[in-house]
Write a protein that holds these residues in place. Structure first.
Motif, PDB file in Angstrom:
ATOM      1  N   LEU A   1      27.187  -5.321  -4.908  1.00 41.00           N
ATOM      2  CA  LEU A   1      27.712  -5.651  -6.319  1.00 41.00           C
ATOM      3  C   LEU A   1      28.939  -5.232  -6.392  1.00 41.00           C
ATOM      4  CD1 LEU A   1      25.058  -5.338  -9.086  1.00 41.00           C
ATOM      5  CD2 LEU A   1      25.644  -7.324  -8.008  1.00 41.00           C
ATOM      6  N   ASP A   2      29.404  -3.973  -5.861  1.00 41.61           N
ATOM      7  CA  ASP A   2      30.719  -3.165  -5.699  1.00 41.61           C
ATOM      8  C   ASP A   2      31.334  -3.698  -4.376  1.00 41.61           C
ATOM      9  OD1 ASP A   2      29.963  -1.179  -8.013  1.00 41.61           O
ATOM     10  OD2 ASP A   2      28.305  -1.519  -6.658  1.00 41.61           O
ATOM     11  N   GLN A   3      32.667  -3.928  -4.556  1.00 44.65           N
ATOM     12  CA  GLN A   3      33.408  -4.495  -3.308  1.00 44.65           C
ATOM     13  C   GLN A   3      34.788  -3.747  -3.488  1.00 44.65           C
ATOM     14  OE1 GLN A   3      32.988  -8.642  -2.202  1.00 44.65           O
ATOM     15  NE2 GLN A   3      31.421  -8.881  -3.830  1.00 44.65           N
ATOM     16  N   ILE A   4      35.549  -3.505  -2.244  1.00 46.46           N
ATOM     17  CA  ILE A   4      36.735  -3.480  -1.961  1.00 46.46           C
ATOM     18  C   ILE A   4      37.418  -4.584  -1.390  1.00 46.46           C
ATOM     19  CG2 ILE A   4      38.564  -1.827  -1.121  1.00 46.46           C
ATOM     20  CD1 ILE A   4      36.568   0.454  -1.532  1.00 46.46           C
ATOM     21  N   LEU A   5      38.325  -5.533  -1.705  1.00 47.29           N
ATOM     22  CA  LEU A   5      38.993  -6.627  -1.137  1.00 47.29           C
ATOM     23  C   LEU A   5      40.364  -6.255  -0.468  1.00 47.29           C
ATOM     24  CD1 LEU A   5      36.981  -7.713  -3.693  1.00 47.29           C
ATOM     25  CD2 LEU A   5      37.391  -9.721  -2.186  1.00 47.29           C
ATOM     26  N   VAL A   6      40.665  -6.547   0.301  1.00 48.49           N
ATOM     27  CA  VAL A   6      42.057  -6.217   0.983  1.00 48.49           C
ATOM     28  C   VAL A   6      42.894  -7.367   1.228  1.00 48.49           C
ATOM     29  CG1 VAL A   6      41.163  -4.061   1.511  1.00 48.49           C
ATOM     30  CG2 VAL A   6      41.457  -5.793   3.377  1.00 48.49           C
ATOM     31  N   SER A   7      44.363  -7.266   1.321  1.00 48.58           N
ATOM     32  CA  SER A   7      45.211  -8.291   1.492  1.00 48.58           C
ATOM     33  C   SER A   7      45.321  -8.255   3.256  1.00 48.58           C
ATOM     34  CB  SER A   7      46.609  -7.775   0.717  1.00 48.58           C
ATOM     35  OG  SER A   7      47.122  -6.577   1.298  1.00 48.58           O
ATOM     36  N   PRO A   8      45.950  -9.197   3.631  1.00 44.96           N
ATOM     37  CA  PRO A   8      46.185  -9.479   5.195  1.00 44.96           C
ATOM     38  C   PRO A   8      46.796  -8.327   5.744  1.00 44.96           C
ATOM     39  CG  PRO A   8      46.676 -11.528   3.893  1.00 44.96           C
ATOM     40  CD  PRO A   8      46.582 -10.600   2.936  1.00 44.96           C
ATOM     41  N   SER A   9      47.771  -7.597   5.098  1.00 42.64           N
ATOM     42  CA  SER A   9      48.385  -6.699   5.929  1.00 42.64           C
ATOM     43  C   SER A   9      47.400  -5.638   6.024  1.00 42.64           C
ATOM     44  CB  SER A   9      49.641  -6.197   4.937  1.00 42.64           C
ATOM     45  OG  SER A   9      49.143  -5.631   3.740  1.00 42.64           O
ATOM     46  N   ILE A  10      46.466  -5.187   5.310  1.00 40.05           N
ATOM     47  CA  ILE A  10      45.648  -4.227   5.492  1.00 40.05           C
ATOM     48  C   ILE A  10      44.402  -4.675   6.524  1.00 40.05           C
ATOM     49  CG2 ILE A  10      43.926  -2.709   4.412  1.00 40.05           C
ATOM     50  CD1 ILE A  10      45.504  -3.068   1.801  1.00 40.05           C
ATOM     51  N   ARG A  11      44.019  -5.853   6.257  1.00 37.32           N
ATOM     52  CA  ARG A  11      43.049  -6.425   7.185  1.00 37.32           C
ATOM     53  C   ARG A  11      43.357  -6.547   8.678  1.00 37.32           C
ATOM     54  NH1 ARG A  11      39.557 -12.118   6.963  1.00 37.32           N
ATOM     55  NH2 ARG A  11      38.146 -11.788   8.867  1.00 37.32           N
ATOM     56  N   ARG A  12      44.759  -7.075   8.740  1.00 39.40           N
ATOM     57  CA  ARG A  12      45.249  -7.438  10.299  1.00 39.40           C
ATOM     58  C   ARG A  12      45.642  -5.914  11.004  1.00 39.40           C
ATOM     59  NH1 ARG A  12      48.846 -11.175   8.040  1.00 39.40           N
ATOM     60  NH2 ARG A  12      47.852 -13.051   7.723  1.00 39.40           N
ATOM     61  N   GLY A  13      45.836  -4.722  10.157  1.00 30.27           N
ATOM     62  CA  GLY A  13      46.053  -3.607  10.650  1.00 30.27           C
ATOM     63  C   GLY A  13      45.005  -3.186  11.780  1.00 30.27           C
ATOM     64  N   CYS A  14      43.961  -3.507  11.478  1.00 29.08           N
ATOM     65  CA  CYS A  14      42.688  -3.223  12.148  1.00 29.08           C
ATOM     66  C   CYS A  14      42.219  -1.615  12.251  1.00 29.08           C
ATOM     67  CB  CYS A  14      42.772  -3.740  13.804  1.00 29.08           C
ATOM     68  SG  CYS A  14      42.606  -5.565  13.589  1.00 29.08           S
ATOM     69  N   ASP A  15      43.075  -0.880  11.456  1.00 21.97           N
ATOM     70  CA  ASP A  15      42.835   0.534  11.677  1.00 21.97           C
ATOM     71  C   ASP A  15      42.120   1.078   9.971  1.00 21.97           C
ATOM     72  OD1 ASP A  15      44.984   0.243   9.596  1.00 21.97           O
ATOM     73  OD2 ASP A  15      46.134   1.491  10.523  1.00 21.97           O
ATOM     74  N   PHE A  16      41.487   0.048   9.560  1.00 20.95           N
ATOM     75  CA  PHE A  16      40.716   0.472   8.325  1.00 20.95           C
ATOM     76  C   PHE A  16      39.306   0.965   8.627  1.00 20.95           C
ATOM     77  CE2 PHE A  16      39.971  -3.775   8.037  1.00 20.95           C
ATOM     78  CZ  PHE A  16      38.431  -3.992   7.962  1.00 20.95           C
ATOM     79  N   GLU A  17      38.945   1.879   7.633  1.00 22.70           N
ATOM     80  CA  GLU A  17      37.597   2.082   7.882  1.00 22.70           C
ATOM     81  C   GLU A  17      36.791   2.034   6.492  1.00 22.70           C
ATOM     82  OE1 GLU A  17      37.633   6.387   9.207  1.00 22.70           O
ATOM     83  OE2 GLU A  17      37.269   5.569  11.205  1.00 22.70           O
ATOM     84  N   TYR A  18      35.743   1.418   6.684  1.00 20.54           N
ATOM     85  CA  TYR A  18      34.894   1.077   5.289  1.00 20.54           C
ATOM     86  C   TYR A  18      33.589   1.831   5.108  1.00 20.54           C
ATOM     87  CZ  TYR A  18      33.515  -1.520   1.030  1.00 20.54           C
ATOM     88  OH  TYR A  18      33.048  -1.947  -0.123  1.00 20.54           O
ATOM     89  N   ASP A  19      33.070   2.367   4.163  1.00 22.26           N
ATOM     90  CA  ASP A  19      31.984   3.233   4.008  1.00 22.26           C
ATOM     91  C   ASP A  19      31.330   2.827   2.661  1.00 22.26           C
ATOM     92  OD1 ASP A  19      29.959   4.695   4.477  1.00 22.26           O
ATOM     93  OD2 ASP A  19      30.957   6.596   4.719  1.00 22.26           O
ATOM     94  N   SER A  20      30.310   2.327   2.589  1.00 23.52           N
ATOM     95  CA  SER A  20      29.253   2.202   1.326  1.00 23.52           C
ATOM     96  C   SER A  20      28.540   3.561   1.270  1.00 23.52           C
ATOM     97  CB  SER A  20      28.569   0.815   1.528  1.00 23.52           C
ATOM     98  OG  SER A  20      27.823   0.833  -0.042  1.00 23.52           O
ATOM     99  N   VAL A  21      28.765   4.574   0.464  1.00 26.79           N
ATOM    100  CA  VAL A  21      28.341   5.992   0.419  1.00 26.79           C
ATOM    101  C   VAL A  21      27.102   5.842  -0.319  1.00 26.79           C
ATOM    102  CG1 VAL A  21      28.866   8.312   0.296  1.00 26.79           C
ATOM    103  CG2 VAL A  21      30.622   6.660   0.836  1.00 26.79           C
TER     104      VAL A  21
END
Length: 608
Positions: free
Chosen positions: A566-586
């Motif tokens: 139900l909870d999401q974090i959506l990102v723009s192409p500049s963040i997604r294409r950076g390929c250096d992000f980490e995501y965590d559902s804690v």
């Protein structure tokens, strides 16, 4: 979703009002001769004897309910017929405390009724009952009919038949096929003595003394022991709610991944809070699965950590501030920016026109400092009184917390409850007309719902646009066990409108500055595979980053045995294409009986 607590209280109120009128009216003769229970139950969900008086219905008492508004007892015929579609059990509604005991052989004279838990407007299936009964105890101490074993082999893989299009997609009049469909299988056992063995818990014990297990241990299993809801057609057929006919104090206090070892047995009921329910007069022993709350990694010096956390109607009178603070500091590792949802005003549900939330937020910030965290600053916009939905008088809203030692907020005057924020170009870069601001607050899409809060942040010289959301709840949608199949998700309409507006705003930013870093996050109240998510993502303007996780880790909420997003974090192409992000559902809340919120927070770390 509305919080589980508020949803349950509302539903109980509805049930109390509607119970007298929640029966299915069917034309039938006024009287019938002596019949067996399987004749009353018939081969569909509606009794062929509904509305009729029946005489001398014989059975053995298998369970007695002495509490609540649905007092009565279950009887079962020890001499079943040969048809697997006809149940051999039925509930006898007495309204007052029954004067029978388990093992009594009885005959019942009364009227057959089809009761709709929660009222007809819910779309729920009916429960076949004998009402206004006259009960005769023939003998006592009889053996109870052996419990039917419900397990992975007995429950079909297919969930439900499609409803009759000529009857608004209702499955009520369809002949049951218990060997083919799970819902038909459970219905064919309605009112009967059933049992499960060594069943894993997939939704923790809640304040209403109930939990959920699965009889299919390999069905869509999550990494930590739950059952994933990964599509509209993966309803998880092995889910079963467990309640008890015994003392509340004896009910197991369980987390996801625990097990009820041995046999759990009792009558199979149907209620408005999840459908088919094993109401146990024998409970298995609780075995711990050892589940522990998760902790995310701390962001590196050059990483920006952004989180979303629904704190469930937090107001100054709550006792959870220290626990929320500890979660933010110790489990989330003090993110640089935290979008909080469900922050209430300074006196909570007191409906006196108060809209400011500085006391609520200040108390949380102080608790975070006391827990060893940073001295967060904050930004928000007070809503107009009682216009944003949620608990009346509470005036829930989104709030940005940010660590001023790591990130700065760009303040730009002009944002208020009713003014729409816009996007301009300044020196070739996108810029908000107001910061903080709200997206199209006057649009009908936001009626009785939270308006998105937009802010402009700067981290290490790079601007990041953050949009905090709390979309329309799922209140009013039909449950997965409804009589209408496929179920109607009426609340989607407003979320689709909201998602379209947020996507259009993000598109304005990206049309102004193609490489802008934009994050839209919050309690979206919808799944990562939903139409709402697709509209938010648009033509690539955004992407739901939880989809970067393995499927077994994609959940933020646990509802009626289904772990879901139900909870999401959506990102723009500049963040997604950076390929250096980490995501965590804690996972610190949704799987635990002692949760401080019904949502798990989400964290994104990336280098702008």
């Amino acid at each position: 979703m509305p919080s589980k607590k508020s949803a349950r209280l509302a539903a109980l109120t509805v049930a109390a009002v509607c119970s007298a009128a929640s029966t299915v009216a069917l034309s039938a003769p006024a009287h019938a001769d002596t019949v067996a229970i399987h004749d009353i139950q018939g081969t569909t969900r509606l009794s062929p004897y509904a509305g009729q008086a029946v005489t001398g219905v014989a059975g053995i008492v298998t369970g007695v309910r002495t509490y609540g508004s649905s007092r009565g007892f279950w009887i079962q015929d020890p001499n079943p017929d040969a048809d697997p579609a006809t149940s051999e059990g039925v509930f006898v509604f007495t309204s007052s405390t029954p004067k029978v005991a388990v093992g009594d052989s009885v005959t019942v004279t009364g009227t057959v009724s089809e009761f709709v838990p929660g009222g007809a407007s819910t779309g729920n299936q009916t429960v076949t009952e004998i009402t206004k009964p006259t009960v005769t105890v023939v003998s006592s101490g009889n053996a109870v009919p052996a419990a039917t074993v419900v397990n992975a082999k007995s429950v079909p893989a297919a969930y439900t038949p499609a409803g009759d299009t000529a009857a608004s997609n209702s499955i009520n009049a369809l002949t049951l096929r218990p060997a083919r469909y799970a819902l038909d299988y459970y219905e064919s056992l309605e009112g009967m003595n059933v049992q499960v063995a060594d069943a894993r818990v997939v939704t923790a014990t809640d304040p209403y003394t109930e939990l959920w297990v699965t009889v299919k241990p390999r069905e869509n299993t999550s990494r930590r022991g739950g059952a994933l809801y990964g599509s509209y057609t993966s309803q998880n057929t092995g889910r079963l709610q467990i309640q008890s006919l015994g003392a509340t104090a004896d009910f197991p206090v369980a987390n996801v991944g625990d097990s009820l070892t041995g046999v759990t047995a009792g009558p199979l009921d149907y209620n408005q809070f999840g459908g088919y329910t094993l109401v146990a007069n024998r409970l298995g022993a609780l075995k711990s699965g050892g589940l522990e709350r998760e902790t995310t990694q701390k962001q590196k010096k050059g990483e920006l950590a952004v989180a979303t956390y629904n704190v469930e109607n937090l107001d100054p009178s709550d006792a959870t501030f220290e626990e929320h603070a500890s979660a933010i500091v110790n489990n989330l590792k003090s993110p640089d920016i935290v979008s909080l949802e469900e922050i209430q005003d300074n006196n909570g549900a007191t409906n006196d026109g108060t809209v400011a939330a500085d006391v609520t937020v200040g108390k949380l910030i102080d608790a975070i400092v006391a827990a060893g965290g940073p001295k967060y600053d904050w930004r928000s916009i007070d809503p107009t009184n009682n216009t944003d939905g949620g608990e009346p008088g509470g005036n829930i809203r989104q709030v940005f917390l940010f660590n001023p030692e790591r990130v700065s907020f760009t303040d730009r005057a002009g944002g208020d409850a009713s003014t729409a924020v816009g996007v301009t170009k300044v020196h070739g870069k996108a810029q908000l007309t107001a910061s903080p601001g709200r997206i199209d607050p006057a649009d009908a899409a936001w009626a009785s719902s939270r308006k998105p809060l937009v802010g402009e942040f700067v981290f290490r010289g790079r601007t990041v646009f953050v949009i905090a959301n709390h979309f329309n709840s799922k209140g009013g949608d039909q449950g997965l066990t409804a009589q209408y199949q496929p179920v109607v998700r009426s609340s989607e309409t407003q979320r689709h409108q909201q998602a379209t507006l947020v996507n259009a705003f993000v598109k304005d930013i990206l049309d102004t500055q193609k490489n802008a870093d934009v994050i839209a996050l919050g309690d979206i109240n919808d799944f990562e595979f939903s139409g709402t998510a697709q509209l938010l993502e648009g033509d690539g303007e955004l992407w739901s980053a939880i989809k970067s996780l393995p499927k077994s880790e994609r959940y933020t909420y646990d509802y009626q045995g289904n772990q879901q997003v139900l909870d999401q974090i959506l990102v723009s192409p500049s963040i997604r294409r950076g390929c250096d992000f980490e995501y965590d559902s804690v996972h610190i809340n949704s799987e635990f009986h002692d949760q401080i919120s019904d949502h798990d927070p989400q964290v994104l770390r990336f280098q702008p």
